[in-house]
Design a protein around this motif. Sequence first.
Motif, PDB file in Angstrom:
ATOM      1  N   SER A 144      -1.177 -58.483 -32.717  1.00 45.84           N
ATOM      2  CA  SER A 144      -2.258 -58.330 -33.703  1.00 45.84           C
ATOM      3  C   SER A 144      -3.582 -58.812 -33.138  1.00 45.84           C
ATOM      4  O   SER A 144      -4.632 -58.227 -33.414  1.00 45.84           O
ATOM      5  N   ALA A 145      -3.567 -59.867 -32.310  1.00 51.50           N
ATOM      6  CA  ALA A 145      -4.800 -60.330 -31.676  1.00 51.50           C
ATOM      7  C   ALA A 145      -5.336 -59.284 -30.704  1.00 51.50           C
ATOM      8  O   ALA A 145      -6.544 -59.012 -30.669  1.00 51.50           O
TER       9      ALA A 145
ATOM     10  N   ALA B 277      -4.717 -56.032 -30.824  1.00 56.52           N
ATOM     11  CA  ALA B 277      -5.183 -54.892 -31.621  1.00 56.52           C
ATOM     12  C   ALA B 277      -6.542 -55.192 -32.239  1.00 56.52           C
ATOM     13  O   ALA B 277      -7.428 -54.326 -32.263  1.00 56.52           O
ATOM     14  N   GLY B 278      -6.736 -56.416 -32.731  1.00 50.85           N
ATOM     15  CA  GLY B 278      -8.033 -56.804 -33.290  1.00 50.85           C
ATOM     16  C   GLY B 278      -9.130 -56.790 -32.251  1.00 50.85           C
ATOM     17  O   GLY B 278     -10.254 -56.367 -32.513  1.00 50.85           O
ATOM     18  N   LEU B 279      -8.793 -57.243 -31.044  1.00 52.90           N
ATOM     19  CA  LEU B 279      -9.776 -57.245 -29.948  1.00 52.90           C
ATOM     20  C   LEU B 279     -10.157 -55.817 -29.572  1.00 52.90           C
ATOM     21  O   LEU B 279     -11.345 -55.509 -29.404  1.00 52.90           O
TER      22      LEU B 279
ATOM     23  N   TYR C 267      -9.945 -53.196 -31.534  1.00 51.72           N
ATOM     24  CA  TYR C 267     -10.697 -52.657 -32.677  1.00 51.72           C
ATOM     25  C   TYR C 267     -12.122 -53.149 -32.637  1.00 51.72           C
ATOM     26  O   TYR C 267     -13.073 -52.397 -32.888  1.00 51.72           O
ATOM     27  N   TRP C 268     -12.323 -54.431 -32.323  1.00 58.02           N
ATOM     28  CA  TRP C 268     -13.659 -55.007 -32.268  1.00 58.02           C
ATOM     29  C   TRP C 268     -14.488 -54.376 -31.148  1.00 58.02           C
ATOM     30  O   TRP C 268     -15.674 -54.130 -31.301  1.00 58.02           O
TER      31      TRP C 268
END
Length: 150
Positions: A140-141, A143-145, A147-148
């Motif tokens: 999830s980290a 994927a968030g990175l 996405y960001w």
Amino acid sequence: MEAETKKEQRNEEYNKMVKEVTPTHSLPVNMAKAFLVGGAICTLGQGILNYILSMGIEEKDAYGYTGVVLILLSVLLTGFNIYPSLATFGGAGALVPITGFANGVASCAIEYKAEGQVFGIGCKIFTIAGPVILYGIVVSALAGLIYWMV
């Protein structure tokens, strides 16, 4: 020569005994059992979701409540030693849904409770859950990175 004959005879007897003792499994029967048990769990989850939605709760919140209820039921059934029997019968059908994960965590806690709250339950409860939680956090980290960055 006589030693080789005895060795071959012993090997044949051993292989015969192993063949008698080893359980035979039917892949189609096991698949049907997994389908039935997994389908029953999913049907139960859908029934819980429909009931929660009928109470007027928003759909996005109802999904969370459904998961919590399924986890609670799984932990209770594990505590009463019912879920392990279900998993033995249904195989992957009982182990794949969220209920299987809750069963894994609860069974670790039950198994090590005799060793105490801290060194038993506290240390061993994450034997199964730990790698799953770690993998979920890392993915999830990432994927968030991504996405960001995008």
